[in-house]
Design a protein around this motif. Structure first.
Motif, mmCIF file in Angstrom:
data_model
loop_
_atom_site.group_PDB
_atom_site.id
_atom_site.type_symbol
_atom_site.label_atom_id
_atom_site.label_comp_id
_atom_site.label_asym_id
_atom_site.label_seq_id
_atom_site.Cartn_x
_atom_site.Cartn_y
_atom_site.Cartn_z
ATOM 1 N N GLY A 77 -47.577 22.995 43.914
ATOM 2 C CA GLY A 77 -48.897 22.286 43.841
ATOM 3 C C GLY A 77 -49.773 23.469 43.302
ATOM 4 N N SER A 78 -49.573 24.299 42.927
ATOM 5 C CA SER A 78 -50.287 25.508 42.603
ATOM 6 C C SER A 78 -50.654 25.480 41.034
ATOM 7 N N GLU A 79 -51.726 26.033 40.835
ATOM 8 C CA GLU A 79 -52.040 25.759 39.420
ATOM 9 C C GLU A 79 -50.933 26.262 38.199
ATOM 10 N N LEU A 80 -50.317 27.279 38.804
ATOM 11 C CA LEU A 80 -49.380 27.993 37.862
ATOM 12 C C LEU A 80 -47.943 27.024 37.893
ATOM 13 N N LYS B 113 -47.984 24.972 59.962
ATOM 14 C CA LYS B 113 -49.373 24.710 59.373
ATOM 15 C C LYS B 113 -49.804 26.134 58.634
ATOM 16 N N ARG B 114 -49.397 27.226 59.210
ATOM 17 C CA ARG B 114 -49.657 28.403 58.468
ATOM 18 C C ARG B 114 -49.182 28.423 56.987
ATOM 19 N N TYR B 115 -48.027 27.996 56.549
ATOM 20 C CA TYR B 115 -47.673 28.033 55.329
ATOM 21 C C TYR B 115 -48.448 27.054 54.616
ATOM 22 N N TRP C 151 -52.617 23.506 50.937
ATOM 23 C CA TRP C 151 -52.227 22.114 51.169
ATOM 24 C C TRP C 151 -53.075 21.459 52.113
ATOM 25 N N ILE C 152 -53.504 22.324 53.114
ATOM 26 C CA ILE C 152 -54.619 21.776 54.105
ATOM 27 C C ILE C 152 -55.822 22.704 54.404
ATOM 28 N N PRO D 244 -55.697 18.907 60.449
ATOM 29 C CA PRO D 244 -54.238 18.912 61.079
ATOM 30 C C PRO D 244 -53.275 18.848 59.746
ATOM 31 N N TYR D 245 -52.015 19.014 59.897
ATOM 32 C CA TYR D 245 -51.054 19.190 58.965
ATOM 33 C C TYR D 245 -50.145 17.950 59.116
#
Length: 163
Positions: A9-12, A41-43, A49-50, A55-56
């Motif tokens: 989902g990143s720009e690249l 959640k950390r990732y 993503w959040i 909440p994840y």
């Protein structure tokens, strides 16, 4: 053969998917995206993503990633793997590589601004995926239209980037 795009989902990652679409049209190839979704959640926060206090919801995140893939590449296949742990980047890369190899890719389109530099951070998934020798790797370093005249630029992506 298939073009495979690791997608977070990143720009690249989006730019790599769009570049794969442009080449796939010209070369009549199929595209598969592969995504690894740790359930921690950390990732999710590190990937954007959040938000920090959000909440994840893993399923909602997978749905958002799938929707984004299909908005950029409607004919692409979206494959994902959920993992419970929050492993180091090289172990996430192992999951990505395994998913990619399942499709016998002719080329992996990889969005990264640091793969191949003389000094490369060891924390980059892209470094590990690019090191695989079973397939060629096309590195996309920026979200700009292709320079080859035979490639038709994606209809919507570059307009989005200029907004």
């Amino acid at each position: 053969m298939t073009f495979v795009v690791p997608f977070d989902g990143s720009e690249l990652a989006e730019a790599a998917l769009v570049r794969a679409v442009e080449y796939a049209r010209a070369l009549d190839q199929e595209i598969t995206t592969v995504t690894v979704v740790p359930e921690r959640k950390r990732y999710a926060r590190e990937k954007g993503w959040i938000d920090a206090d959000e909440p994840y919801d893993v399923e909602a995140t997978i749905d958002r990633l799938r929707d984004r893939v299909h908005s950029l590449a409607p004919d692409a296949t979206f494959e994902y793997e959920r993992i419970r742990e929050f492993p180091p980047e090289d172990r996430i890369a192992d999951h990505v590589e395994r998913l990619a190899r399942e499709h016998d890719p002719s080329v992996v389109f990889l969005g990264s601004d640091n793969v191949g530099r003389v000094v490369t951070p060891l924390t980059s998934v892209g470094v590990h995926v690019a090191a695989e020798q079973d397939y060629d790797v096309f590195i996309v370093r920026h979200a700009k239209p292709p320079k080859l005249d035979v490639l038709e630029p994606h209809e919507e992506f570059y307009d989005e980037e200029s907004d």
